[in-house]
Design a protein around this motif. Structure first.
Motif, PDB file in Angstrom:
ATOM      1  N   ASN A 106       3.204  -9.074  12.873  1.00 45.70           N
ATOM      2  CA  ASN A 106       2.613  -8.911  11.249  1.00 45.70           C
ATOM      3  C   ASN A 106       1.489  -8.105  11.173  1.00 45.70           C
ATOM      4  N   PHE A 107       1.269  -7.435  10.071  1.00 42.13           N
ATOM      5  CA  PHE A 107       0.325  -6.530   9.812  1.00 42.13           C
ATOM      6  C   PHE A 107      -0.304  -6.920   8.510  1.00 42.13           C
ATOM      7  N   LEU A 108      -1.731  -6.689   8.586  1.00 38.21           N
ATOM      8  CA  LEU A 108      -2.559  -6.841   7.396  1.00 38.21           C
ATOM      9  C   LEU A 108      -3.381  -5.580   7.225  1.00 38.21           C
ATOM     10  N   ALA A 109      -3.243  -4.951   6.167  1.00 39.47           N
ATOM     11  CA  ALA A 109      -4.023  -3.904   5.802  1.00 39.47           C
ATOM     12  C   ALA A 109      -5.046  -4.036   4.974  1.00 39.47           C
ATOM     13  N   LEU A 110      -6.233  -3.696   5.359  1.00 38.80           N
ATOM     14  CA  LEU A 110      -7.569  -3.882   4.403  1.00 38.80           C
ATOM     15  C   LEU A 110      -8.039  -2.668   4.065  1.00 38.80           C
ATOM     16  N   GLU A 111      -8.059  -2.541   2.719  1.00 43.36           N
ATOM     17  CA  GLU A 111      -8.579  -1.178   1.967  1.00 43.36           C
ATOM     18  C   GLU A 111      -9.109  -1.675   0.728  1.00 43.36           C
ATOM     19  N   VAL A 112     -10.202  -0.943   0.222  1.00 47.24           N
ATOM     20  CA  VAL A 112     -10.946  -1.159  -0.928  1.00 47.24           C
ATOM     21  C   VAL A 112     -10.598  -0.336  -1.968  1.00 47.24           C
ATOM     22  N   TYR A 113     -10.055   0.844  -1.732  1.00 49.89           N
ATOM     23  CA  TYR A 113      -9.791   1.890  -2.713  1.00 49.89           C
ATOM     24  C   TYR A 113      -8.516   2.020  -3.056  1.00 49.89           C
ATOM     25  N   ASP A 114      -8.358   2.083  -4.576  1.00 48.11           N
ATOM     26  CA  ASP A 114      -7.053   2.038  -5.334  1.00 48.11           C
ATOM     27  C   ASP A 114      -6.009   2.862  -4.786  1.00 48.11           C
ATOM     28  N   PRO A 115      -6.426   4.190  -4.500  1.00 44.34           N
ATOM     29  CA  PRO A 115      -5.280   5.103  -4.225  1.00 44.34           C
ATOM     30  C   PRO A 115      -4.866   4.797  -2.729  1.00 44.34           C
ATOM     31  N   GLY A 116      -5.647   4.419  -1.924  1.00 51.70           N
ATOM     32  CA  GLY A 116      -5.400   4.078  -0.399  1.00 51.70           C
ATOM     33  C   GLY A 116      -4.433   2.690  -0.661  1.00 51.70           C
ATOM     34  N   VAL A 117      -4.899   1.880  -1.270  1.00 47.36           N
ATOM     35  CA  VAL A 117      -4.037   0.706  -1.465  1.00 47.36           C
ATOM     36  C   VAL A 117      -2.484   1.118  -1.897  1.00 47.36           C
ATOM     37  N   ALA A 118      -2.272   2.112  -3.058  1.00 46.93           N
ATOM     38  CA  ALA A 118      -1.157   2.435  -3.629  1.00 46.93           C
ATOM     39  C   ALA A 118      -0.488   3.344  -2.788  1.00 46.93           C
ATOM     40  N   HIS A 119      -1.186   3.913  -1.860  1.00 47.46           N
ATOM     41  CA  HIS A 119      -0.221   4.959  -1.108  1.00 47.46           C
ATOM     42  C   HIS A 119       0.350   3.985  -0.033  1.00 47.46           C
ATOM     43  N   THR A 120      -0.684   3.167   0.474  1.00 46.07           N
ATOM     44  CA  THR A 120       0.144   2.209   1.666  1.00 46.07           C
ATOM     45  C   THR A 120       1.175   1.423   0.967  1.00 46.07           C
ATOM     46  N   MET A 121       1.212   0.971  -0.034  1.00 43.35           N
ATOM     47  CA  MET A 121       2.564   0.356  -0.672  1.00 43.35           C
ATOM     48  C   MET A 121       3.507   1.229  -0.818  1.00 43.35           C
ATOM     49  N   LEU A 122       3.341   2.580  -1.345  1.00 44.75           N
ATOM     50  CA  LEU A 122       4.529   3.264  -1.468  1.00 44.75           C
ATOM     51  C   LEU A 122       5.128   3.638  -0.247  1.00 44.75           C
ATOM     52  N   LEU A 123       4.216   3.732   1.003  1.00 53.48           N
ATOM     53  CA  LEU A 123       4.820   3.945   2.148  1.00 53.48           C
ATOM     54  C   LEU A 123       5.731   2.988   2.682  1.00 53.48           C
ATOM     55  N   ALA A 124       5.067   1.647   2.599  1.00 53.62           N
ATOM     56  CA  ALA A 124       5.804   0.496   3.179  1.00 53.62           C
ATOM     57  C   ALA A 124       7.138   0.300   2.296  1.00 53.62           C
ATOM     58  N   GLY A 125       6.865   0.477   0.895  1.00 51.66           N
ATOM     59  CA  GLY A 125       8.112   0.197   0.136  1.00 51.66           C
ATOM     60  C   GLY A 125       9.349   1.027   0.561  1.00 51.66           C
ATOM     61  N   LYS A 126       9.147   2.523   0.533  1.00 53.16           N
ATOM     62  CA  LYS A 126      10.046   3.212   0.935  1.00 53.16           C
ATOM     63  C   LYS A 126      10.974   2.848   2.047  1.00 53.16           C
ATOM     64  N   GLN A 127      10.194   1.982   3.060  1.00 49.82           N
ATOM     65  CA  GLN A 127      10.881   1.693   4.048  1.00 49.82           C
ATOM     66  C   GLN A 127      11.323   0.165   4.084  1.00 49.82           C
ATOM     67  N   GLY A 128      11.077  -0.379   3.000  1.00 52.83           N
ATOM     68  CA  GLY A 128      11.473  -1.878   2.793  1.00 52.83           C
ATOM     69  C   GLY A 128      10.757  -2.895   3.956  1.00 52.83           C
TER      70      GLY A 128
END
Length: 271
Positions: free
Chosen positions: A99-121
């Motif tokens: 299991n992995f937990l990403a800690l990030e405070v900036y909106d663009p970084g959070v959104a880009h992490t979601m995008l990368l993870a979401g593309k791979q499901g």
């Protein structure tokens, strides 16, 4: 001084020193779509309120929370400051049994992490948009297998060194949250930050430096204005680690290497 002014002065004095500067990062259309689509799946609901980076009272990250959130009791790895998410998403894809937990405070970084993870499901990754030291305060003892902090903000000016994320207080919370034998992995391409890590961590109770490389570093700190003096300062040998094979070569690290900077890796084991 009036009572209200005294109260405001006391609040400023007690305000925690942050390792980042609050700034609003606008999301372009692509990242906004990613946020709208994936936030419900990946973003943890732990914030004290909208726009707050504090943790909501009553939140505890323990074994039960991990099981409810990730659906299993696999080892948990936490990355502090995930940036664009390149490293943690690659790790989550390569290790579905963790299991992995990403800690990030900036909106663009959070959104880009979601995008990368979401593309791979990816189902083994979650994101918390909170101040890392505050989240570690609500973590139960021994709930984390490893903590990663790669290329944190160096805060190069001498007067800003107190803002560096690697500090004794956070180290103490991480030590408590780590399983026995768990690791805090750190990497920086700033020589003065490497000295800072050694000063904080090599003498930190409960941690063992498990590196196997000997490096020479200045024994005095330099800042943004006098960094060119470092080569002429007294040096000493320090122990560091080989590059962690589990860390992908991100664009940030690649730029540092192209600029001729040396990468300093550290591994500290909870003992």
């Amino acid at each position: 001084m009036g009572a209200m002014q005294e109260s405001n002065t006391e609040q400023l004095r007690n305000r925690p020193v942050l390792s980042f500067v609050r700034r609003s990062g606008r999301l372009d259309a692509r990242l906004q779509r990613a946020w709208d689509r994936y936030a419900g799946e990946y973003l943890l609901d732990v914030n004290a309120g909208e726009g707050s980076l504090d943790v909501r009272p009553g939140v505890t990250i323990d074994g039960g929370y991990v099981c409810r959130t990730w659906g299993n009791d696999n080892p948990l790895i936490v990355e502090i400051g995930t940036g664009q998410g390149e490293n943690i998403v690659a790790a989550a894809a390569a290790h579905p049994d963790m299991n992995f937990l990403a800690l990030e405070v900036y909106d663009p970084g959070v959104a880009h992490t979601m995008l990368l993870a979401g593309k791979q499901g990816l189902g083994n990754l979650r994101i918390a948009q909170v101040n890392a030291p505050e989240l570690f305060k609500v973590m139960a003892d021994g709930v984390v297998a490893e903590v990663w902090t790669y290329f944190p903000d160096p805060w190069p000016k001498m007067r800003h060194h107190k803002r560096r994320i690697v500090q004794p207080a956070l180290a103490g919370e991480i030590r408590r949250a780590l399983v026995p034998g768990g690791l805090w992995r750190i990497a920086t391409d700033i020589e003065d930050y490497a000295l800072h890590v050694h000063e904080v961590m090599d003498a930190m109770p409960g941690f063992e430096n498990v590196g196997g490389l000997t490096v020479s570093l200045p024994t005095e700190h330099v800042g943004k204005g006098n960094a060119d003096e470092a080569a002429g300062l007294p040096h000493a040998d320090f122990v560091e680690s080989p590059r962690f094979e589990g860390r992908v070569l991100t664009n940030f690290e690649r730029k540092g290497l192209q600029a001729g900077r040396v990468i300093h890796d550290f591994a500290y084991r909870a003992v």
